[in-house]
Design an enzyme around this catalytic site. Sequence first.
Site, PDB file in Angstrom:
ATOM      1  N   ARG A 106     -10.066 -11.783   1.795  1.00  0.00           N
ATOM      2  CA  ARG A 106     -10.902 -12.841   1.218  1.00  0.00           C
ATOM      3  C   ARG A 106     -10.196 -14.198   1.273  1.00  0.00           C
ATOM      4  O   ARG A 106     -10.846 -15.230   1.348  1.00  0.00           O
ATOM      5  CB  ARG A 106     -11.303 -12.461  -0.219  1.00  0.00           C
ATOM      6  CG  ARG A 106     -10.155 -12.322  -1.157  1.00  0.00           C
ATOM      7  CD  ARG A 106     -10.516 -11.535  -2.413  1.00  0.00           C
ATOM      8  NE  ARG A 106     -10.553 -10.084  -2.170  1.00  0.00           N
ATOM      9  CZ  ARG A 106     -10.862  -9.175  -3.105  1.00  0.00           C
ATOM     10  NH1 ARG A 106     -11.182  -9.554  -4.320  1.00  0.00           N
ATOM     11  NH2 ARG A 106     -10.862  -7.891  -2.809  1.00  0.00           N
TER      12      ARG A 106
ATOM     13  N   LYS B  63       0.850  -1.200   0.000  1.00  0.00           N
ATOM     14  CA  LYS B  63       0.000   0.000   0.000  1.00  0.00           C
ATOM     15  C   LYS B  63       0.880   1.242   0.000  1.00  0.00           C
ATOM     16  O   LYS B  63       2.035   1.185   0.422  1.00  0.00           O
ATOM     17  CB  LYS B  63      -0.867   0.021   1.273  1.00  0.00           C
ATOM     18  CG  LYS B  63      -1.972  -1.008   1.303  1.00  0.00           C
ATOM     19  CD  LYS B  63      -2.805  -0.848   2.563  1.00  0.00           C
ATOM     20  CE  LYS B  63      -3.894  -1.906   2.640  1.00  0.00           C
ATOM     21  NZ  LYS B  63      -4.908  -1.820   1.581  1.00  0.00           N
TER      22      LYS B  63
HETATM   23  N1  BES Z   1      -8.042  -3.960   4.200  1.00  0.00           N
HETATM   24  C1  BES Z   1      -8.195  -3.580   2.860  1.00  0.00           C
HETATM   25  C2  BES Z   1      -9.494  -2.845   2.585  1.00  0.00           C
HETATM   26  C3  BES Z   1      -9.647  -1.511   3.219  1.00  0.00           C
HETATM   27  C4  BES Z   1      -9.350  -0.369   2.507  1.00  0.00           C
HETATM   28  C5  BES Z   1     -10.106  -1.397   4.503  1.00  0.00           C
HETATM   29  C6  BES Z   1      -9.510   0.861   3.086  1.00  0.00           C
HETATM   30  C7  BES Z   1     -10.260  -0.163   5.075  1.00  0.00           C
HETATM   31  C8  BES Z   1      -9.976   0.960   4.366  1.00  0.00           C
HETATM   32  C9  BES Z   1      -8.145  -4.801   1.968  1.00  0.00           C
HETATM   33  O1  BES Z   1      -7.342  -5.828   2.423  1.00  0.00           O
HETATM   34  C10 BES Z   1      -7.591  -4.344   0.667  1.00  0.00           C
HETATM   35  O2  BES Z   1      -6.470  -3.936   0.650  1.00  0.00           O
HETATM   36  N2  BES Z   1      -8.380  -4.403  -0.391  1.00  0.00           N
HETATM   37  C11 BES Z   1      -7.960  -3.967  -1.659  1.00  0.00           C
HETATM   38  C12 BES Z   1      -8.452  -4.956  -2.680  1.00  0.00           C
HETATM   39  C13 BES Z   1      -7.880  -4.764  -4.033  1.00  0.00           C
HETATM   40  C14 BES Z   1      -6.411  -5.121  -4.032  1.00  0.00           C
HETATM   41  C15 BES Z   1      -8.643  -5.607  -5.007  1.00  0.00           C
HETATM   42  C16 BES Z   1      -8.543  -2.595  -1.913  1.00  0.00           C
HETATM   43  O3  BES Z   1      -9.694  -2.362  -1.547  1.00  0.00           O
HETATM   44  O4  BES Z   1      -7.842  -1.751  -2.416  1.00  0.00           O
HETATM   45 MN    MN Z   2      -5.330  -5.579   1.888  1.00  0.00          MN
END
Ligand code: BES
Ligand code: MN
Length: 491
Positions: A343, A269
């Site tokens: 997931r 991230k």
């Molecule tokens: N934990 C995150 C989702 C999230 C994002 C929670 C912002 C709280 C605030 C999750 O694990 C994630 O990173 N999801 C990705 C999925 C993508 C790679 C398809 C996302 O939402 O960017």
């Molecule tokens: Mn994630």
Amino acid sequence: MKVSIANELTEVDALAVICFEAGDQATSDPELARQDGWLAELRASGEFTGKLYEAVTLYRPQGISAKRLIVIGGGKQGTFSPVELRRIAGVLVRSVRGKGVKSIALSLDQKYVSSGLTAAAAEGALLANWEPDRYKSEPKKNEMRVDFFTVVGENAAATAEALDKGRIIAEGQNFARDLVNEPGNKLTPAVLAEQARGMAAARGLECEVLDSDAMETLGMGALLGVAQGSTNPPFLIVLKYRPEKAMGSEHLTLVGKGVTFDTGGVSIKSADGMEKMKYDMAGAAAAIGAMQAIAQLKPAISVTAYVPTVENAVGGNAQRPGDIVTTLSGKTVEVLNTDAEGRLILADAITYAKRNGATHIVDAATLTGAIAIALGHYNVGAFTNNQALLDKLLKAAGVAGEKVWQLPMDDEYKDYLKSVFADLPNVGGRYGGAITAAWFLKEFADPTPWVHLDIASTAWLDDAKPWLAKGPSGVAVRSFVELACAWSGAN
Ligand code: BES
Ligand code: MN
Ligand code: ZN
């Protein structure tokens, strides 16, 4: 903080009263309503209109023994419900917090005293008193007493029980918020498991914790793949509540995403705001907090919570984009993006729950950023393979005062999840991200009735509300508890 029902108005630092919008001239205090010259004057001043959650403090008002009279807007009297009262009780507590007020009485006419209203008032007050300040050298202490001053008469026993229910639920929700508030260095998967174990021991729940060896033996390749990038080992926490007399053979199952910190893994991230990813275990906290309340409220249905917990880190052994893992179900998954880790761990937890007798599954997970794009920060996103179960959940959420909105799960969306090299990829394309994430889970939940709650945009408040602190919201705890209680008919 202590909440109680008072049948007599004792000496308090602040007396509070709810006043509705002009036209709806009444207040929640029958006595004060009769001498409403002060209210007419207040309205005429323009400083108070009765708008929902507006709050004004009057000092030493004539004819009132309390030093302060807090007037809170109740909005439209006709639509006043537990949802508004929960927040009003919160506004009241937060408007005097840190101002030396030790006792408050919220005066309520008998017509505002039902089980639902009383429980909501207790919840609102206790939730409002929570602050995310345990790592400050001097956390604010707020020992206040909040009385709901009313004349309960023959309903006294029911009212007392409702107050207790509200307290138990709010304590469960505040426990969840405490867990979410812990930073990644303090709350590792092992610590989360210890917290769950401690709660279970205190509340008479059964608790089992599977370690990585056990999960290896079972074949939880998806969960272990996420965990392998961290030196903090993963766990699968199982909490069991069994009623003395179950109503039927149904077995409600809660599943909560417990990523104690989500760096994104190799698909890392960006630094901006990454510190917030300590709340990526809010689904886990909701399940654990709900189980604490369920253990005390004792509904007549078996409830088990499964909490897969890992840290998604970037150690030398971290999984790579393109890695293929074999899930507990036997299905293979191509990990196209290591940041779609929630997931993966949920897939194995859901399969394990099914193998252990789950008849109805509800999961809560901070699963996608896309849910914030779809719904903003006010509604939890809901998905299902079984409309009857989701309808039950929606009804429970309505009673609990949590906003939940259903999103579609048409078969067409499945086309976004295609992998050349494995049975499934762990991400879809650019579009409908919250839906493809749900579709991924559905592939593991089917055919068991299942609801998925995406709480990524509702589990954390970026700004304080007049009735709630900034930070962890504890969302989904109340819906979970209400679902279990409503299921058995126990209230
Ligand atoms: N934990 C995150 C989702 C999230 C994002 C929670 C912002 C709280 C605030 C999750 O694990 C994630 O990173 N999801 C990705 C999925 C993508 C790679 C398809 C996302 O939402 O960017
Ligand atoms: Mn994630
Ligand atoms: Zn995550």
